[in-house]
Design a protein around this motif. Structure first.
Motif, PDB file in Angstrom:
ATOM      1  N   TYR A  15     -77.653 -23.899 -55.502  1.00 56.73           N
ATOM      2  CA  TYR A  15     -76.236 -23.575 -55.697  1.00 56.73           C
ATOM      3  C   TYR A  15     -75.680 -22.812 -54.491  1.00 56.73           C
ATOM      4  O   TYR A  15     -74.584 -23.126 -53.994  1.00 56.73           O
ATOM      5  CB  TYR A  15     -76.067 -22.736 -56.964  1.00 56.73           C
ATOM      6  CG  TYR A  15     -74.657 -22.203 -57.146  1.00 56.73           C
ATOM      7  CD1 TYR A  15     -73.636 -23.029 -57.608  1.00 56.73           C
ATOM      8  CD2 TYR A  15     -74.352 -20.878 -56.827  1.00 56.73           C
ATOM      9  CE1 TYR A  15     -72.340 -22.547 -57.751  1.00 56.73           C
ATOM     10  CE2 TYR A  15     -73.060 -20.392 -56.968  1.00 56.73           C
ATOM     11  CZ  TYR A  15     -72.062 -21.232 -57.437  1.00 56.73           C
ATOM     12  OH  TYR A  15     -70.783 -20.757 -57.568  1.00 56.73           O
ATOM     13  N   GLN A  16     -76.429 -21.819 -54.014  1.00 56.34           N
ATOM     14  CA  GLN A  16     -75.949 -21.001 -52.896  1.00 56.34           C
ATOM     15  C   GLN A  16     -75.844 -21.828 -51.614  1.00 56.34           C
ATOM     16  O   GLN A  16     -74.843 -21.735 -50.902  1.00 56.34           O
ATOM     17  CB  GLN A  16     -76.893 -19.815 -52.678  1.00 56.34           C
ATOM     18  CG  GLN A  16     -76.784 -18.754 -53.766  1.00 56.34           C
ATOM     19  CD  GLN A  16     -77.743 -17.597 -53.538  1.00 56.34           C
ATOM     20  OE1 GLN A  16     -78.871 -17.790 -53.085  1.00 56.34           O
ATOM     21  NE2 GLN A  16     -77.316 -16.396 -53.867  1.00 56.34           N
ATOM     22  N   THR A  17     -76.880 -22.618 -51.319  1.00 54.53           N
ATOM     23  CA  THR A  17     -76.840 -23.430 -50.097  1.00 54.53           C
ATOM     24  C   THR A  17     -75.728 -24.468 -50.167  1.00 54.53           C
ATOM     25  O   THR A  17     -75.037 -24.723 -49.179  1.00 54.53           O
ATOM     26  CB  THR A  17     -78.188 -24.134 -49.857  1.00 54.53           C
ATOM     27  OG1 THR A  17     -78.566 -24.876 -51.035  1.00 54.53           O
ATOM     28  CG2 THR A  17     -79.280 -23.136 -49.531  1.00 54.53           C
ATOM     29  N   SER A  18     -75.531 -25.045 -51.347  1.00 55.04           N
ATOM     30  CA  SER A  18     -74.456 -26.025 -51.524  1.00 55.04           C
ATOM     31  C   SER A  18     -73.090 -25.377 -51.319  1.00 55.04           C
ATOM     32  O   SER A  18     -72.186 -25.963 -50.705  1.00 55.04           O
ATOM     33  CB  SER A  18     -74.542 -26.645 -52.918  1.00 55.04           C
ATOM     34  OG  SER A  18     -73.481 -27.542 -53.145  1.00 55.04           O
ATOM     35  N   SER A  19     -72.950 -24.150 -51.806  1.00 51.30           N
ATOM     36  CA  SER A  19     -71.687 -23.420 -51.660  1.00 51.30           C
ATOM     37  C   SER A  19     -71.393 -23.110 -50.197  1.00 51.30           C
ATOM     38  O   SER A  19     -70.263 -23.293 -49.722  1.00 51.30           O
ATOM     39  CB  SER A  19     -71.756 -22.127 -52.474  1.00 51.30           C
ATOM     40  OG  SER A  19     -70.567 -21.378 -52.329  1.00 51.30           O
ATOM     41  N   TYR A  20     -72.410 -22.641 -49.460  1.00 50.15           N
ATOM     42  CA  TYR A  20     -72.221 -22.335 -48.038  1.00 50.15           C
ATOM     43  C   TYR A  20     -71.937 -23.602 -47.230  1.00 50.15           C
ATOM     44  O   TYR A  20     -71.096 -23.593 -46.322  1.00 50.15           O
ATOM     45  CB  TYR A  20     -73.461 -21.637 -47.480  1.00 50.15           C
ATOM     46  CG  TYR A  20     -73.581 -20.181 -47.883  1.00 50.15           C
ATOM     47  CD1 TYR A  20     -72.535 -19.293 -47.673  1.00 50.15           C
ATOM     48  CD2 TYR A  20     -74.754 -19.692 -48.474  1.00 50.15           C
ATOM     49  CE1 TYR A  20     -72.646 -17.955 -48.045  1.00 50.15           C
ATOM     50  CE2 TYR A  20     -74.866 -18.354 -48.847  1.00 50.15           C
ATOM     51  CZ  TYR A  20     -73.810 -17.493 -48.633  1.00 50.15           C
ATOM     52  OH  TYR A  20     -73.920 -16.183 -48.996  1.00 50.15           O
ATOM     53  N   LYS A  21     -72.629 -24.693 -47.563  1.00 51.04           N
ATOM     54  CA  LYS A  21     -72.390 -25.953 -46.860  1.00 51.04           C
ATOM     55  C   LYS A  21     -70.978 -26.467 -47.118  1.00 51.04           C
ATOM     56  O   LYS A  21     -70.314 -26.959 -46.204  1.00 51.04           O
ATOM     57  CB  LYS A  21     -73.416 -27.008 -47.302  1.00 51.04           C
ATOM     58  CG  LYS A  21     -74.789 -26.833 -46.679  1.00 51.04           C
ATOM     59  CD  LYS A  21     -75.796 -27.797 -47.268  1.00 51.04           C
ATOM     60  CE  LYS A  21     -75.466 -29.225 -46.932  1.00 51.04           C
ATOM     61  NZ  LYS A  21     -76.494 -30.166 -47.472  1.00 51.04           N
ATOM     62  N   GLU A  22     -70.522 -26.328 -48.346  1.00 51.10           N
ATOM     63  CA  GLU A  22     -69.169 -26.766 -48.686  1.00 51.10           C
ATOM     64  C   GLU A  22     -68.130 -25.925 -47.954  1.00 51.10           C
ATOM     65  O   GLU A  22     -67.138 -26.446 -47.437  1.00 51.10           O
ATOM     66  CB  GLU A  22     -68.964 -26.654 -50.192  1.00 51.10           C
ATOM     67  CG  GLU A  22     -67.614 -27.182 -50.668  1.00 51.10           C
ATOM     68  CD  GLU A  22     -67.449 -27.106 -52.174  1.00 51.10           C
ATOM     69  OE1 GLU A  22     -66.312 -27.309 -52.652  1.00 51.10           O
ATOM     70  OE2 GLU A  22     -68.451 -26.843 -52.868  1.00 51.10           O
ATOM     71  N   GLN A  23     -68.372 -24.610 -47.898  1.00 53.61           N
ATOM     72  CA  GLN A  23     -67.458 -23.713 -47.182  1.00 53.61           C
ATOM     73  C   GLN A  23     -67.395 -24.080 -45.702  1.00 53.61           C
ATOM     74  O   GLN A  23     -66.306 -24.180 -45.114  1.00 53.61           O
ATOM     75  CB  GLN A  23     -67.934 -22.272 -47.322  1.00 53.61           C
ATOM     76  CG  GLN A  23     -67.109 -21.257 -46.538  1.00 53.61           C
ATOM     77  CD  GLN A  23     -67.717 -19.854 -46.577  1.00 53.61           C
ATOM     78  OE1 GLN A  23     -68.416 -19.507 -47.527  1.00 53.61           O
ATOM     79  NE2 GLN A  23     -67.456 -19.066 -45.562  1.00 53.61           N
ATOM     80  N   ILE A  35     -85.421 -25.178 -48.242  1.00 55.17           N
ATOM     81  CA  ILE A  35     -84.090 -25.554 -48.725  1.00 55.17           C
ATOM     82  C   ILE A  35     -83.018 -24.970 -47.811  1.00 55.17           C
ATOM     83  O   ILE A  35     -82.076 -25.657 -47.405  1.00 55.17           O
ATOM     84  CB  ILE A  35     -83.883 -25.055 -50.172  1.00 55.17           C
ATOM     85  CG1 ILE A  35     -84.888 -25.721 -51.116  1.00 55.17           C
ATOM     86  CG2 ILE A  35     -82.452 -25.327 -50.636  1.00 55.17           C
ATOM     87  CD1 ILE A  35     -84.790 -25.226 -52.551  1.00 55.17           C
ATOM     88  N   TRP A  36     -83.166 -23.673 -47.488  1.00 55.73           N
ATOM     89  CA  TRP A  36     -82.200 -23.013 -46.600  1.00 55.73           C
ATOM     90  C   TRP A  36     -82.272 -23.583 -45.185  1.00 55.73           C
ATOM     91  O   TRP A  36     -81.236 -23.782 -44.538  1.00 55.73           O
ATOM     92  CB  TRP A  36     -82.475 -21.511 -46.581  1.00 55.73           C
ATOM     93  CG  TRP A  36     -82.213 -20.835 -47.884  1.00 55.73           C
ATOM     94  CD1 TRP A  36     -83.085 -20.677 -48.923  1.00 55.73           C
ATOM     95  CD2 TRP A  36     -80.985 -20.240 -48.311  1.00 55.73           C
ATOM     96  NE1 TRP A  36     -82.481 -20.023 -49.967  1.00 55.73           N
ATOM     97  CE2 TRP A  36     -81.199 -19.733 -49.623  1.00 55.73           C
ATOM     98  CE3 TRP A  36     -79.738 -20.074 -47.717  1.00 55.73           C
ATOM     99  CZ2 TRP A  36     -80.198 -19.084 -50.335  1.00 55.73           C
ATOM    100  CZ3 TRP A  36     -78.741 -19.419 -48.427  1.00 55.73           C
ATOM    101  CH2 TRP A  36     -78.973 -18.937 -49.716  1.00 55.73           C
ATOM    102  N   ALA A  37     -83.484 -23.852 -44.705  1.00 56.78           N
ATOM    103  CA  ALA A  37     -83.653 -24.384 -43.351  1.00 56.78           C
ATOM    104  C   ALA A  37     -83.017 -25.765 -43.221  1.00 56.78           C
ATOM    105  O   ALA A  37     -82.309 -26.052 -42.240  1.00 56.78           O
ATOM    106  CB  ALA A  37     -85.139 -24.449 -42.997  1.00 56.78           C
ATOM    107  N   ASN A  38     -83.249 -26.631 -44.207  1.00 57.12           N
ATOM    108  CA  ASN A  38     -82.669 -27.977 -44.175  1.00 57.12           C
ATOM    109  C   ASN A  38     -81.146 -27.928 -44.254  1.00 57.12           C
ATOM    110  O   ASN A  38     -80.446 -28.679 -43.569  1.00 57.12           O
ATOM    111  CB  ASN A  38     -83.208 -28.824 -45.334  1.00 57.12           C
ATOM    112  CG  ASN A  38     -84.642 -29.259 -45.110  1.00 57.12           C
ATOM    113  OD1 ASN A  38     -85.142 -29.233 -43.993  1.00 57.12           O
ATOM    114  ND2 ASN A  38     -85.319 -29.662 -46.178  1.00 57.12           N
TER     115      ASN A  38
END
Length: 242
Positions: free
Chosen positions: A67-75, A190-193
């Motif tokens: 959820y967090q990585t998806s949120s940052y990527k979307e931002q 997950i964060w690295a990718n």
């Protein structure tokens, strides 16, 4: 498995085994085996519950990381989409007379200097230049005379305020992903990718040189204000590789 079989084996070895006609013998066997198997089953139940809890914690951590990585990527992607439009606007569509006078510095009230600046900007090469092209000419290519550099640099500082804001927001999202990728653990990949995907997306959309130039330009603008901007990703990465 041996914990289940051994009690029966020892009981049979000590007391024998059969189909008794006496209720007392059945009761004695049930009492003996029940006293042995009850704590074993309780322990196995506890182990299963602990394993389920550990798996639940792991699943929750995975879901939270996704959820967090998806949120940052979307931002970051949202800012890139807006930035791609702004940075490809023509200089002639962005600047106004107030910006031109501001770029003249001490000569802001000099009409000859103002008319000369307007003349330079109305030339085809300047009129059709995009903010991206001007940015690259001032950072990567460093074309033109020192006087031209000062003028166009000051002009870009005024015209690129929104671009700088969007790029800083993008860098914040990318830096958050990189920070997560620096923490050792099962979820590090997950964060690295995610950080690599966002960085690659920016390079594909804007061009790697442009991304590096934006980092350099943000640092330049902060430096002129006596501030330090260290949340850069492309400029720092490029110089590490060099």
């Amino acid at each position: 498995m041996s914990a289940i079989i051994l009690p029966i084996y020892f009981y049979q070895d000590a007391f024998g085994w059969g189909v008794w006609k006496s209720h007392k013998q059945w009761a004695e066997m049930g009492s003996a085996l029940g006293g042995i198997y009850s704590p074993i089953l309780a322990l196995l139940t506890l182990v299963v519950l602990m394993l389920q809890y550990a798996q639940s914690v792991k699943n929750d951590a995975y879901s939270q990381a996704m959820y967090q990585t998806s949120s940052y990527k979307e931002q970051g992607t949202d800012k890139l989409n807006l930035l791609a439009v702004d940075i490809n606007m023509k200089l002639s569509d962005v600047i106004n007379d107030t910006m031109i006078r501001g770029a003249l510095g001490k000569n802001w009230n000099n009409e000859d200097a103002f008319l000369n600046a307007q003349f330079r900007l109305n030339q085809r090469e300047s009129r059709d230049m995009t903010l991206k092209e001007l940015l690259l000419s001032l950072t990567v290519n460093k074309n033109g005379s020192e006087q031209d550099y000062e003028f166009f640099s000051s002009l870009l500082e005024q015209a690129s305020k929104q671009i700088i804001g969007k790029w800083m927001s993008f860098n914040t999202a990318l830096s958050a992903l990189k920070a997560g990728a620096s923490v050792k653990g099962d979820l590090q990949y997950i964060w690295a990718n995610s950080s690599l995907n966002l960085m690659t997306h920016a390079s594909d959309m804007l061009g790697y040189e442009t991304c590096m130039a934006l980092d350099e330009w943000v640092m330049h603008c902060h430096k002129k204000l006596g501030k330090v901007y260290s949340e850069v990703n492309f400029y720092k990465y490029h110089h590490k590789q060099s």
